[in-house]
Design an enzyme around this catalytic site. Structure first.
Site: not given
Ligand code: IPE
Ligand code: IPE
Ligand code: MG
Length: 253
Positions: A32-33, A37, A80, A200, A207, A219
């Site tokens: 995530d992130g 970034w 997503n 994560r 989760i 863990e």
């Molecule tokens: C979780 O991240 C899904 C993936 C990493 C593919 P999200 O960005 O979709 O989750 P939320 O919206 O923060 O819960």
């Molecule tokens: C994770 O990064 C990738 C996917 C969920 C596909 P994000 O796109 O969720 O990035 P943030 O959470 O918006 O920073």
């Molecule tokens: Mg995200």
């Protein structure tokens, strides 16, 4: 790179430093992130996903190098699909590009590719490269790379319930013999050990519908690092942290 810790920086040092007996067999990662970034750099979110794909390469390579047996990466969730069409399309292009470019690496490094999730919802061209990569790596046994694509833990459990109900109606399964093992055998992850370690990135303490059944005793490690900034060094530090933990599984020592 953070120089305040003593994590090994190269492969041989990794091996020297590691208690390879005590590694997690299965590592699962919520990557995530990417969006944050990009935002920090006033870039389009897509740029974050592109950089994130580079991190995937690094972490897959590192996992194989140090002897992780199963690596499950959460790449795209059922939720997503609710993102803007353009972002979804870009993610699918990146996924296809990744699969194509990593074919050789997977073959050279004895990595078997597998996908979990509602694969049928993916675009045709992505499904094709995915099927091809899975087919050509089928016999590899160095590491299993599990990509969670269009994956949702609840959807997975719903599917299991539907299958088992059907089997009971057909008389193949006696409702009294429905056990936790039977459910496990119907999951996308059938035959795989549950994740020992769930990581994560980017600080969110949730989760997000990932592997709900399978993480019962995993863990958990949450790092504030955004996925595109996640490094081999940090990964190794997390693995070492895992090695120091005492897993009790509800029992006493
Ligand atoms: C979780 O991240 C899904 C993936 C990493 C593919 P999200 O960005 O979709 O989750 P939320 O919206 O923060 O819960
Ligand atoms: C994770 O990064 C990738 C996917 C969920 C596909 P994000 O796109 O969720 O990035 P943030 O959470 O918006 O920073
Ligand atoms: Mg995200």
């Amino acid at each position: 790179m953070n120089s305040n810790h003593s994590s090994p920086a190269n492969k041989s040092a990794v091996h020297k430093d590691f208690d390879t007996e005590n590694l997690p067999f299965h590592v699962a990662i919520i990557m995530d992130g990417n969006g944050r970034w990009a935002k920090q750099r006033i870039l389009n979110r897509i740029k974050g996903h592109e950089k994130g794909a580079e991190t995937v390469r690094t972490i897959v390579r590192t996992s194989r190098e140090i002897g992780i047996s199963i690596l499950t990466l959460y790449a795209f969730s059922t939720e997503n699909w609710l993102r803007p069409k353009a972002e979804i399309a870009a993610l699918m292009v990146l996924l296809k590009r990744y699969l194509k470019s990593e074919k050789k690496e997977m073959l050279d490094n004895n990595i078997r590719l597998n996908a979990i999730g509602q694969i049928e919802r993916l675009p045709e061209d992505v499904k094709e490269v995915l099927a091809e990569s899975m087919a050509i790596t089928k016999k590899n046994d160095g590491m299993l790379l599990n990509l969670a694509l269009s994956y949702g833990g609840r959807a997975e459990i719903v599917r299991v319930v539907q299958e088992i109900v059907k089997e009971t109606k057909e008389g193949k399964v006696d409702p009294d013999s429905i056990t936790s093992e039977l459910i496990t055998e119907h999951l996308y992850t059938r035959g795989m050990r549950d994740p020992d370690l769930l990581i994560r990135t980017s600080g969110e303490m949730r989760i997000s519908n990932f592997l709900l059944w399978q993480i019962a005793y995993s863990e958990i490690y949450v790092t504030d690092t955004l996925w595109p900034d996640f490094s081999k060094d940090e990964y190794i530090r997390i693995l070492k942290d895992f090695q120091r933990r005492e897993r009790r599984f509800g029992k006493v020592e």
